[in-house]
Every structure is written in structure tokens, then in C-alpha cells.
Design a protein around this motif. Structure first.
Motif, mmCIF file in Angstrom:
data_model
loop_
_atom_site.group_PDB
_atom_site.id
_atom_site.type_symbol
_atom_site.label_atom_id
_atom_site.label_comp_id
_atom_site.label_asym_id
_atom_site.label_seq_id
_atom_site.Cartn_x
_atom_site.Cartn_y
_atom_site.Cartn_z
ATOM 1 N N THR A 1 0.817 -1.218 0.000
ATOM 2 C CA THR A 1 0.000 0.000 0.000
ATOM 3 C C THR A 1 0.852 1.269 0.000
ATOM 4 O OG1 THR A 1 -0.137 -0.016 2.422
ATOM 5 C CG2 THR A 1 -1.910 -1.126 1.206
ATOM 6 N N TYR A 2 2.174 1.095 -0.102
ATOM 7 C CA TYR A 2 3.064 2.263 -0.120
ATOM 8 C C TYR A 2 4.122 2.071 -1.198
ATOM 9 C CZ TYR A 2 5.760 6.246 1.497
ATOM 10 O OH TYR A 2 6.383 7.472 1.554
ATOM 11 N N LYS A 28 -1.773 4.008 0.125
ATOM 12 C CA LYS A 28 -1.983 4.985 1.192
ATOM 13 C C LYS A 28 -0.924 6.076 1.203
ATOM 14 C CE LYS A 28 -4.298 1.603 4.174
ATOM 15 N NZ LYS A 28 -4.246 0.883 5.486
ATOM 16 N N GLY A 29 0.131 5.881 0.398
ATOM 17 C CA GLY A 29 1.167 6.903 0.377
ATOM 18 C C GLY A 29 2.282 6.573 -0.590
ATOM 19 N N GLU A 50 -3.034 10.622 -7.863
ATOM 20 C CA GLU A 50 -4.375 10.123 -8.170
ATOM 21 C C GLU A 50 -4.327 8.677 -8.661
ATOM 22 O OE1 GLU A 50 -7.232 11.470 -7.453
ATOM 23 O OE2 GLU A 50 -6.210 13.192 -6.552
ATOM 24 N N TYR A 97 -2.666 16.943 0.188
ATOM 25 C CA TYR A 97 -3.232 15.602 0.358
ATOM 26 C C TYR A 97 -3.068 15.055 1.775
ATOM 27 C CZ TYR A 97 -3.965 14.900 -4.678
ATOM 28 O OH TYR A 97 -4.403 14.975 -5.971
ATOM 29 N N GLN A 98 -2.586 15.852 2.695
ATOM 30 C CA GLN A 98 -2.153 15.322 3.985
ATOM 31 C C GLN A 98 -3.244 14.612 4.774
ATOM 32 O OE1 GLN A 98 -0.755 18.449 6.576
ATOM 33 N NE2 GLN A 98 -2.380 19.862 5.974
ATOM 34 N N ARG A 99 -4.496 14.929 4.541
ATOM 35 C CA ARG A 99 -5.571 14.339 5.332
ATOM 36 C C ARG A 99 -5.884 12.904 4.938
ATOM 37 N NH1 ARG A 99 -10.133 19.111 6.190
ATOM 38 N NH2 ARG A 99 -8.769 20.573 7.324
ATOM 39 N N HIS A 100 -5.575 12.520 3.685
ATOM 40 C CA HIS A 100 -5.977 11.183 3.263
ATOM 41 C C HIS A 100 -4.928 10.429 2.446
ATOM 42 C CE1 HIS A 100 -7.211 13.964 0.062
ATOM 43 N NE2 HIS A 100 -7.073 12.961 -0.786
ATOM 44 N N PHE A 101 -3.754 11.001 2.261
ATOM 45 C CA PHE A 101 -2.711 10.298 1.511
ATOM 46 C C PHE A 101 -1.355 10.833 1.958
ATOM 47 C CE2 PHE A 101 -0.040 9.366 -2.202
ATOM 48 C CZ PHE A 101 -0.419 8.063 -2.486
ATOM 49 N N THR A 102 -0.467 9.914 2.323
ATOM 50 C CA THR A 102 0.861 10.311 2.819
ATOM 51 C C THR A 102 1.825 10.546 1.658
ATOM 52 O OG1 THR A 102 0.564 9.045 4.862
ATOM 53 C CG2 THR A 102 2.834 9.604 4.226
ATOM 54 N N ILE A 155 -3.832 6.493 -5.594
ATOM 55 C CA ILE A 155 -5.070 6.370 -4.824
ATOM 56 C C ILE A 155 -6.004 5.359 -5.487
ATOM 57 C CG2 ILE A 155 -7.172 7.602 -4.133
ATOM 58 C CD1 ILE A 155 -5.372 10.090 -3.703
#
Length: 269
Positions: A3-4, A34-35, A26, A78-83, A29
């Protein structure tokens, strides 16, 4: 499940695509990631002459601040939902340690992440970008005398990168540790090479360095395997090396390259 993605390039790469930073995010995502770490090729030392024909191996110094600013803005967006981590892929070039250390001392405080990679190997009186083309690899073979000698030179250079004093901000992840196999279908290893990695992994373990599990080679027609290949997984586990997946994407469409193949490195991790 991966996921990273810890190794992603950008439109600031002179030999990559013009895909926007946002398009990479994008696409990631959509893949369920996740990042990611944007790890653009750091500018080469000012006194080093890039040996590839177009001299386009790395981002120029003139674009470095713009790169850092753009990734920082995206990170905040994007800090709230993607690192998003601000990073660089730093070349270790034998003989240019002092300049590299000075560069890292300057830029290090602005980075969240970094990768230390070897692309250039030093021959008797010059440097060659070993992975640039089959022709450049052949030059190495002719000058050093055999494919095995090229492997030895490459792995010795990787080991030197681990030992090198590059200062407080030296990267803590080693990039594509078997890049020497990029053209292995044309220049096969007719010798056992896996044991040659043991000194590298021993030093990585001692220094608690992580390993870039790089999927880019899977899509290279003369390679068709990851860097390192899955057959190395048991050795990596034996040395308890922490692994971080990297697509080494130079276009948004290249995200997740080799991700399915390298899963064994991440099982039970």
C-alpha cells in the motif's frame, strides 16, 4: 498487500515523462495505496561529468528548489488522506563522496526520505552508467574482462556506498541492489552471484538500512525480474533486512510495476 510506493519519479526527471505530480498521486489512490515517496534523481555533483549521451541522468541544480517546493505543496494538499514524503534518489559515485556529503548536508533538512543508489561505476580512467543501455554494459564487460567482473565491480561499489561517510543525512535505504542484472538476458550470469550479496546485506543489517524492492526490472525486456529478484527473498529474510516496495515509476502508468511479483518479500513482514 503493498500500500506504499517508496520510489517514484516526477516530471522533474529529464529522462522521464511529463506526467504531473498530481497524476501520480491520483493513480496511486486508484490503486488503493496509502502513500508514496517522490524520490527524484538528485542533481549529480557539479564536478562530475554525466557520461550518458544526453547528460540527462538527473535533475539539474536549477530545478531542485522548485521540485522541493512543489512536492511540499502537494504533501500539504493531500495530507488528510494520503501520505506524501519528500525524497531524493541520491547517486553514490566513487570519488565524489565529499561533494555528495556537502550536498546532503544542505538539502537533507528538507527531506522526509531518501534512497542511495549506484548507477555509475568507475573504470580505470572514466565512469560508465552501467544500466544506461546494453551497449554501455558491454563496454563494462570489455573493459573489465567478463560479466562476472562487472557484477563484482557493481557490488563492490554498492558496498562502498554503504561504508561511505556521507554525513548525518545519508540515505538509509539502498536502491535496486541488483541493477547490474538489468540486461541479464543478453549478458547472463553463468556463475553463482547470490553469495556476492551477503557482504552487502551483512553491512546493511549492521547499520539498520532498508532495501528498495524495486519492481521496474520486471517490465524491462532484457531483465524481466525485480531488483532484487524474488529468489533473493530467503537471503533478505535471513539478514532481517527491512524491505520497502518501489515501482521506480517514471510515468504515472508505471506505478505498481512488479508489485504482484515481489509480494513474497512482504509476506509476514
Amino acid at each position: 498487500m503493498i500500500t506504499y510506493d517508496g520510489h517514484v519519479h516526477t516530471p522533474f526527471c529529464p529522462h522521464g515523462s511529463s506526467d504531473s505530480l498530481e497524476s501520480y498521486v491520483e493513480a496511486a489512490i486508484q490503486l488503493g495505496y496509502k502513500g508514496m515517496t517522490f524520490a527524484e534523481h538528485a542533481p549529480l555533483p557539479a564536478t562530475f561529468c554525466d557520461p550518458v549521451p544526453a547528460q540527462d541522468s538527473a535533475m539539474t541544480f536549477s530545478k531542485l528548489n522548485h521540485y522541493l517546493e512543489e512536492v511540499k505543496l502537494l504533501k500539504e494538499q493531500y495530507q488528510r488522506h494520503f501520505t506524501i514524503r519528500i525524497g531524493l534518489e541520491v547517486d553514490y559515485i566513487e570519488g565524489f563522496e565529499e561533494e555528495t556529503r556537502s550536498f546532503l548536508n544542505e538539502v537533507g533538512p528538507f527531506l522526509d526520505d531518501a534512497i542511495l543508489s549506484v548507477h555509475f561505476i568507475r573504470l580505470a580512467d572514466r565512469y560508465i552508467c552501467m544500466d544506461y543501455s546494453p551497449e554501455s554494459f558491454k563496454e563494462c564487460v570489455l573493459e573489465l574482462g567478463s560479466v562476472e567482473a562487472v557484477y563484482d565491480c557493481y557490488f563492490e561499489t554498492v558496498l562502498k556506498s554503504i561504508h561511505a561517510n556521507l554525513g548525518f543525512h545519508k540515505p538509509e535505504r539502498i536502491g535496486h541492489v541488483t541493477l547490474v542484472r538489468k540486461f541479464q538476458k543478453q549478458f547472463p550470469a553463468t556463475f553463482p552471484y547470490i553469495n556476492k550479496l551477503k557482504p552487502i546485506f551483512a553491512e546493511m543489517k549492521k547499520r539498520n538500512l532498508s532495501l528498495d524492492i524495486n519492481g521496474a526490472g520486471v517490465k524491462k525486456p532484457l531483465c524481466e525480474e525485480s531488483y532484487p529478484p524474488v529468489e533473493i527473498e530467503k537471503l533478505v529474510s535471513e539478514y532481517q533486512i527491512h524491505c520497502i516496495y518501489g515501482s521506480d515509476a517514471h510515468a504515472a502508468s508505471q506505478l505498481a510495476s512488479g508489485a504482484a511479483i515481489v509480494q513474497p518479500f512482504f509476506r509476514s513482514k
